[in-house]
Scaffold this active site. Structure first.
Site, PDB file in Angstrom:
ATOM      1  N   ARG A  79       0.836  -1.185   0.000  1.00 56.83           N
ATOM      2  CA  ARG A  79       0.000   0.000   0.000  1.00 56.83           C
ATOM      3  C   ARG A  79       0.884   1.254   0.000  1.00 56.83           C
ATOM      4  O   ARG A  79       1.961   1.265   0.573  1.00 56.83           O
ATOM      5  CB  ARG A  79      -0.918   0.021   1.231  1.00 56.83           C
ATOM      6  N   TYR A 218      -1.321  -3.483  -6.873  1.00 61.56           N
ATOM      7  CA  TYR A 218      -1.188  -4.178  -5.583  1.00 61.56           C
ATOM      8  C   TYR A 218      -2.535  -4.245  -4.842  1.00 61.56           C
ATOM      9  O   TYR A 218      -3.282  -3.251  -4.821  1.00 61.56           O
ATOM     10  CB  TYR A 218      -0.132  -3.488  -4.704  1.00 61.56           C
ATOM     11  N   GLY A 219      -2.770  -5.377  -4.192  1.00 62.08           N
ATOM     12  CA  GLY A 219      -4.043  -5.642  -3.502  1.00 62.08           C
ATOM     13  C   GLY A 219      -4.684  -4.463  -2.799  1.00 62.08           C
ATOM     14  O   GLY A 219      -5.772  -4.016  -3.164  1.00 62.08           O
ATOM     15  N   LYS A 227      -9.697  -2.318   1.435  1.00 66.49           N
ATOM     16  CA  LYS A 227      -9.358  -1.190   2.303  1.00 66.49           C
ATOM     17  C   LYS A 227     -10.164   0.061   1.954  1.00 66.49           C
ATOM     18  O   LYS A 227     -10.617   0.795   2.832  1.00 66.49           O
ATOM     19  CB  LYS A 227      -7.861  -0.874   2.205  1.00 66.49           C
ATOM     20  N   HIS A 247     -10.552  -2.457  11.432  1.00 68.50           N
ATOM     21  CA  HIS A 247      -9.467  -3.307  10.924  1.00 68.50           C
ATOM     22  C   HIS A 247      -9.269  -4.466  11.909  1.00 68.50           C
ATOM     23  O   HIS A 247      -8.274  -4.519  12.614  1.00 68.50           O
ATOM     24  CB  HIS A 247      -8.207  -2.444  10.821  1.00 68.50           C
ATOM     25  N   SER A 269      -1.373  -3.762  10.046  1.00 69.12           N
ATOM     26  CA  SER A 269      -1.025  -4.685   8.968  1.00 69.12           C
ATOM     27  C   SER A 269       0.276  -5.414   9.297  1.00 69.12           C
ATOM     28  O   SER A 269       1.243  -4.801   9.749  1.00 69.12           O
ATOM     29  CB  SER A 269      -0.857  -3.903   7.671  1.00 69.12           C
ATOM     30  N   ALA A 270       0.268  -6.708   9.060  1.00 67.55           N
ATOM     31  CA  ALA A 270       1.424  -7.585   9.293  1.00 67.55           C
ATOM     32  C   ALA A 270       1.813  -7.644  10.773  1.00 67.55           C
ATOM     33  O   ALA A 270       2.984  -7.719  11.123  1.00 67.55           O
ATOM     34  CB  ALA A 270       2.619  -7.179   8.413  1.00 67.55           C
ATOM     35  N   CYS A 271       0.818  -7.622  11.647  1.00 71.46           N
ATOM     36  CA  CYS A 271       1.049  -7.744  13.090  1.00 71.46           C
ATOM     37  C   CYS A 271       0.253  -8.872  13.732  1.00 71.46           C
ATOM     38  O   CYS A 271       0.065  -8.884  14.946  1.00 71.46           O
ATOM     39  CB  CYS A 271       0.767  -6.421  13.785  1.00 71.46           C
ATOM     40  N   LYS A 273      -3.017 -10.557  12.670  1.00 72.97           N
ATOM     41  CA  LYS A 273      -4.462 -10.820  12.612  1.00 72.97           C
ATOM     42  C   LYS A 273      -4.777 -12.181  11.991  1.00 72.97           C
ATOM     43  O   LYS A 273      -5.533 -12.967  12.542  1.00 72.97           O
ATOM     44  CB  LYS A 273      -5.188  -9.725  11.814  1.00 72.97           C
ATOM     45  N   THR A 274      -4.200 -12.433  10.798  1.00 72.85           N
ATOM     46  CA  THR A 274      -4.532 -13.673  10.102  1.00 72.85           C
ATOM     47  C   THR A 274      -4.128 -14.877  10.958  1.00 72.85           C
ATOM     48  O   THR A 274      -4.865 -15.861  11.054  1.00 72.85           O
ATOM     49  CB  THR A 274      -3.852 -13.700   8.716  1.00 72.85           C
ATOM     50  N   ASP A 294      -9.386  -9.741   8.711  1.00 72.65           N
ATOM     51  CA  ASP A 294      -8.868  -8.391   8.423  1.00 72.65           C
ATOM     52  C   ASP A 294      -9.859  -7.265   8.728  1.00 72.65           C
ATOM     53  O   ASP A 294      -9.436  -6.207   9.162  1.00 72.65           O
ATOM     54  CB  ASP A 294      -8.431  -8.309   6.957  1.00 72.65           C
ATOM     55  N   ASN A 385       6.331  -8.567   2.054  1.00 67.92           N
ATOM     56  CA  ASN A 385       4.882  -8.352   1.974  1.00 67.92           C
ATOM     57  C   ASN A 385       4.246  -9.210   0.875  1.00 67.92           C
ATOM     58  O   ASN A 385       3.204  -8.879   0.336  1.00 67.92           O
ATOM     59  CB  ASN A 385       4.564  -6.874   1.736  1.00 67.92           C
ATOM     60  N   ARG A 387       2.060 -12.216  -0.667  1.00 71.62           N
ATOM     61  CA  ARG A 387       0.713 -12.530  -0.175  1.00 71.62           C
ATOM     62  C   ARG A 387       0.137 -13.788  -0.825  1.00 71.62           C
ATOM     63  O   ARG A 387       0.418 -14.075  -1.978  1.00 71.62           O
ATOM     64  CB  ARG A 387      -0.223 -11.365  -0.500  1.00 71.62           C
ATOM     65  N   ARG A 418       3.010  -4.104  17.479  1.00 73.19           N
ATOM     66  CA  ARG A 418       4.318  -4.747  17.449  1.00 73.19           C
ATOM     67  C   ARG A 418       5.270  -3.817  18.183  1.00 73.19           C
ATOM     68  O   ARG A 418       5.700  -2.813  17.616  1.00 73.19           O
ATOM     69  CB  ARG A 418       4.682  -4.905  15.964  1.00 73.19           C
ATOM     70  N   PHE A 513       1.924 -17.250  18.368  1.00 67.62           N
ATOM     71  CA  PHE A 513       1.173 -18.196  17.528  1.00 67.62           C
ATOM     72  C   PHE A 513       0.195 -19.026  18.365  1.00 67.62           C
ATOM     73  O   PHE A 513      -0.594 -18.435  19.111  1.00 67.62           O
ATOM     74  CB  PHE A 513       2.151 -19.045  16.703  1.00 67.62           C
ATOM     75  N   ASN A 516      -0.685 -18.219  21.901  1.00 64.60           N
ATOM     76  CA  ASN A 516      -1.536 -17.066  22.234  1.00 64.60           C
ATOM     77  C   ASN A 516      -2.894 -17.514  22.783  1.00 64.60           C
ATOM     78  O   ASN A 516      -3.628 -16.708  23.364  1.00 64.60           O
ATOM     79  CB  ASN A 516      -1.706 -16.149  21.017  1.00 64.60           C
TER      80      ASN A 516
HETATM   81  P1  GDP Z   1      -1.796  -9.532   9.667  1.00 66.40           P
HETATM   82  O1  GDP Z   1      -1.212  -8.824   8.505  1.00 66.40           O
HETATM   83  O2  GDP Z   1      -2.161  -8.611  10.787  1.00 66.40           O
HETATM   84  O3  GDP Z   1      -2.893 -10.444   9.287  1.00 66.40           O
HETATM   85  O4  GDP Z   1      -0.602 -10.412  10.268  1.00 66.40           O
HETATM   86  P2  GDP Z   1      -0.213 -11.951  10.012  1.00 66.40           P
HETATM   87  O5  GDP Z   1      -1.032 -12.847  10.885  1.00 66.40           O
HETATM   88  O6  GDP Z   1      -0.211 -12.241   8.566  1.00 66.40           O
HETATM   89  O7  GDP Z   1       1.258 -11.943  10.570  1.00 66.40           O
HETATM   90  C1  GDP Z   1       2.247 -11.056  10.071  1.00 66.40           C
HETATM   91  C2  GDP Z   1       3.603 -11.562  10.422  1.00 66.40           C
HETATM   92  O8  GDP Z   1       3.732 -11.636  11.851  1.00 66.40           O
HETATM   93  C3  GDP Z   1       3.867 -12.962   9.892  1.00 66.40           C
HETATM   94  O9  GDP Z   1       5.185 -13.040   9.432  1.00 66.40           O
HETATM   95  C4  GDP Z   1       3.654 -13.842  11.097  1.00 66.40           C
HETATM   96  O10 GDP Z   1       4.413 -15.014  11.025  1.00 66.40           O
HETATM   97  C5  GDP Z   1       4.072 -12.951  12.268  1.00 66.40           C
HETATM   98  N1  GDP Z   1       3.308 -13.275  13.499  1.00 66.40           N
HETATM   99  C6  GDP Z   1       1.976 -13.452  13.614  1.00 66.40           C
HETATM  100  N2  GDP Z   1       1.625 -13.780  14.877  1.00 66.40           N
HETATM  101  C7  GDP Z   1       2.780 -13.810  15.599  1.00 66.40           C
HETATM  102  C8  GDP Z   1       3.082 -14.090  16.980  1.00 66.40           C
HETATM  103  O11 GDP Z   1       2.224 -14.398  17.794  1.00 66.40           O
HETATM  104  N3  GDP Z   1       4.400 -13.989  17.343  1.00 66.40           N
HETATM  105  C9  GDP Z   1       5.381 -13.663  16.447  1.00 66.40           C
HETATM  106  N4  GDP Z   1       6.634 -13.593  16.878  1.00 66.40           N
HETATM  107  N5  GDP Z   1       5.125 -13.408  15.135  1.00 66.40           N
HETATM  108  C10 GDP Z   1       3.845 -13.472  14.723  1.00 66.40           C
HETATM  109  P1  PGA Z   2      -3.136  -7.239   6.625  1.00 66.87           P
HETATM  110  O1  PGA Z   2      -3.925  -6.769   5.308  1.00 66.87           O
HETATM  111  O2  PGA Z   2      -3.687  -6.328   7.687  1.00 66.87           O
HETATM  112  O3  PGA Z   2      -3.555  -8.654   6.752  1.00 66.87           O
HETATM  113  O4  PGA Z   2      -1.659  -7.056   6.483  1.00 66.87           O
HETATM  114  C1  PGA Z   2      -3.438  -5.995   4.318  1.00 66.87           C
HETATM  115  C2  PGA Z   2      -3.101  -4.580   4.736  1.00 66.87           C
HETATM  116  O5  PGA Z   2      -3.536  -4.130   5.823  1.00 66.87           O
HETATM  117  O6  PGA Z   2      -2.417  -3.938   3.948  1.00 66.87           O
HETATM  118 MN    MN Z   3      -5.234  -5.254   6.851  1.00 65.17          MN
HETATM  119 MN    MN Z   4      -3.772 -10.603   7.404  1.00 61.46          MN
END
Ligand code: GDP
Ligand code: PGA
Ligand code: MN
Ligand code: MN
Length: 604
Positions: A79, A218-219, A227, A247, A269-271, A273-274, A294, A385, A387, A418, A513, A516
């Site tokens: 993004r 990009y997505g 978004k 979010h 993002s990338a913290c 959720k998934t 998300d 990033n 996907r 984070r 992971f 949690n």
């Molecule tokens: P989203 O973008 O919020 O959906 O985040 P993701 O679930 O895709 O995770 C983003 C990154 O953080 C990935 O590389 C995961 O492996 C990492 N991650 C997710 N959960 C944890 C956790 O509980 N501990 C650690 N150390 N890393 C995590």
């Molecule tokens: P994410 O979704 O939160 O799973 O990373 C995409 C984004 O927020 O850009």
């Molecule tokens: Mn997102």
């Molecule tokens: Mn995600």
């Protein structure tokens, strides 16, 4: 003249007058070779994916059914927050956290960019619905795009096609979402695998409920239901109509006593959720099922409880770090195929790989830039990033009620970020306003999900910094008023988590992971009134005994470190929070200053 000659323009499968007029206007402006109405069928998917393979954009995977590997232009991987605008009529309505330009001025700039921008390409008309079409007020949108990649990705991520168009009837409201790659083709010009433009604009007109996007494939910049609609435009609708567009993931947790709880969680993002949405609990007797990973739309039910719905239909997950150890349910989801993988590595036997998928890397790969890669290579094989884009219905732990238009009643909301320091593993807000303060002051290190520096701590309120479609001060007020307007005993309880705290050696203090689930267990026990907590200046934190760490290879000191509230670290936050709040002037609800005073006095 062009309009008369443009195939597909005059034989539209709808009588929706406003839609027809808009498609015509945009086709006349952008001058595509043809207009195609997307029906969402399997034949159409087959035709478009084959076209993408022939164009060199997609490589069909041998090892996964109906799945494709794709590499973007190396400049178009995330993004673009600095190119994202909220063009409200009044600048004050965009607020201090969004880029703003006068809507008229923006439209004249973008109209010139759009003029002729689809030359040599096809304009696809994608009718889509965020959330179930069966909803009382279905949330329709129509995206126009010149990208086949966008069409096939939208088919995974949203409910699209002829049945949506039929449900729109002749006059149902919809959000017009205009997208172009900004890469017209001259006669005889050879196309590139990932067309895009160096000039990018991701623009929202909140009063008009309209989206204009240009220059990126990009997505987050191009799949406009996600978004742009479900967060930025929907947050404005939610403000006006008294609901919340957030979010957040949504999960269902079942305890060993077979009691169920629905939990929503907002992390940037990338913290995580998934991962949390698909968590496989490590503690016996607990079960997690997924509803969304998300975005959550939340409205109050007649019973006074807050109900959450995932408006999406697919998962657009961060690939690196997703593996059989960390997120086995995501691995099972993608195994079933029907997926698009962007900017990961390609194996020699036609499968995909990324860092963290397996302990040992394959001996040879094609990296995301198309180069030979071996474990000795100095750069990662996959973009951080990169996907996977996969239908949510393939998730083996999908909760059956995920598409119930009514949503599910939320018992707890988690905020999280984070942070290497300061923020404890989990804390519970004293009450709703304290929870809003936690959300409003949420901070996190930046990630590769957006262009720019990675690892810089910034305020990311409610994990919505890039997604609030209006003034963030008004958004905080909307949260405060939401609490005031409803029965406090029925509101979700609010928690703040941090999976990413580090020790002196830089290692994670908490294994994260599946582990949690231990934090989720504590959350549920707080709801039930059975878990102990210590009152700290920042909220209620588990006593060392109340957090279930049985069977975990963690020293008591490590657990203590993960949970620690260190006044000296928090005192450093105070000037940052003060500076953050000052940005909002009168727009900041006074309760936020009150909460800051409480924090200061408790820190002593
Ligand atoms: P989203 O973008 O919020 O959906 O985040 P993701 O679930 O895709 O995770 C983003 C990154 O953080 C990935 O590389 C995961 O492996 C990492 N991650 C997710 N959960 C944890 C956790 O509980 N501990 C650690 N150390 N890393 C995590
Ligand atoms: P994410 O979704 O939160 O799973 O990373 C995409 C984004 O927020 O850009
Ligand atoms: Mn997102
Ligand atoms: Mn995600």
């Amino acid at each position: 003249m062009t309009s008369v000659a443009t195939p597909g323009l005059d034989n539209a499968p709808t009588t929706h007058a406003r839609l027809l007029a808009w498609v015509r206007e945009m086709a006349e402006l952008t001058t595509p070779d043809q207009v195609v109405w997307v029906d969402g069928s399997d034949e159409e998917w087959e035709r478009l994916t084959t076209k993408l393979v022939d164009a060199g954009t997609f490589t069909r995977l041998e090892a996964k059914p109906n799945s494709f590997w794709c590499a973007s232009d190396p400049s178009d991987v995330a993004r673009v927050e600095d190119r994202t605008y909220i063009c409200s009529v009044d600048e004050a309505d965009a607020g201090p956290t969004n880029n703003w330009m006068d809507p008229g001025e923006m439209k004249s700039i973008m109209t010139e960019l759009y003029r002729g921008c689809m030359r040599g390409r096809t304009m696809y008309v994608i009718p889509f619905c965020m959330g179930p079409v069966e909803a009382e007020n279905p949330m329709f949108g129509v995206e126009l795009t010149d990208s086949e990649y966008v069409v096939v990705s939208m088919r995974v991520m949203a409910r699209i096609g002829q049945y949506v168009l039929d449900a729109m009837g002749e006059d149902r409201p919809f959000v017009p979402a205009m997208h172009s790659l900004g890469a017209p083709l001259d006669e005889g010009q050879q196309d590139v695998p990932w067309p895009c433009s160096d000039t990018k604009y991701i623009v929202h007109f909140p009063e008009e409920r309209a989206i204009w996007s240009y220059g990126s494939g990009y997505g987050g910049n191009a799949l406009l239901g996600k978004k742009c609609y479900s967060l930025r435009i929907a947050s404005v609708m939610a403000r006006d109509e008294g609901w919340l567009a957030e979010h957040m993931l949504i999960l269902k947790l079942t305890s060993p006593q077979q009691k169920t709880y629905y939990i929503a969680a907002a992390f940037p993002s990338a913290c995580g959720k998934t991962n949390l949405a698909m968590l496989e609990p490590t503690i016996p007797g607990w079960k997690v099922e997924t509803l969304g990973d998300d975005i959550a739309w939340m409205r109050f039910g007649e019973d006074g409880r807050l109900y959450a719905l995932n408006p999406e239909f697919g998962l657009f997950g961060v690939a690196p770090g997703t593996g059989w150890d960390t997120n086995p349910n995501a691995m099972r989801t993608i195994e079933k195929g029907n997926s698009v993988f962007t900017n990961v590595a390609l194996t020699d036997d036609g499968d995909i790989w990324w860092e963290g998928m397996t302990d040992d890397a394959p001996a040879h790969l094609t990296d995301w830039k198309g180069r030979d890669w071996t474990p000795e290579s100095t750069e990662p094989s996959s973009h951080p990033n990169s996907r996977f884009c996969t239908p949510i219905a393939q998730c083996p732990i999908l909760a059956p009620e995920y598409d119930d238009p009514k949503g599910v009643p939320i018992s707890a909301i988690l905020f999280g970020g984070r942070r290497k320091t300061t923020i404890p593993l989990v804390s519970e807000a004293r009450d709703w306003n304290h929870g809003v303060f936690m959300g409003a002051t949420l901070s996190s290190e930046t990630t590769a999900a957006a262009t720019g520096a990675v690892g810089v701590v910034r305020r990311d309120p409610f994990a919505m910094l890039p997604f609030i479609g209006y003034n963030a001060g008004d958004y905080f007020r909307h949260w405060v008023e939401t609490g005031k307007a409803h029965d406090a005993s029925k509101l979700p309880r609010i928690f703040y988590v941090n999976w990413f705290r580090r020790d002196e050696d830089g290692g994670f203090l908490w294994p994260g992971f599946g582990e949690n689930s231990r934090v989720l267990k504590w959350v549920v026990e707080r709801l039930e009134g059975t878990a102990a907590a210590v009152e700290t200046p920042v909220g209620h934190v588990p006593t060392v005994d109340s957090l279930d760490v049985s069977g975990l290879d963690l020293s008591p000191e490590q657990v203590e470190q993960a949970l620690a509230v260190k006044p000296e670290e928090w005192r450093e936050e105070i000037p940052q929070i003060t500076e953050w709040f000052e940005k909002f002037g009168d727009k900041l609800p006074s309760t936020m200053w009150d909460e800051l005073e409480i924090l200061k006095s408790r820190l002593g």
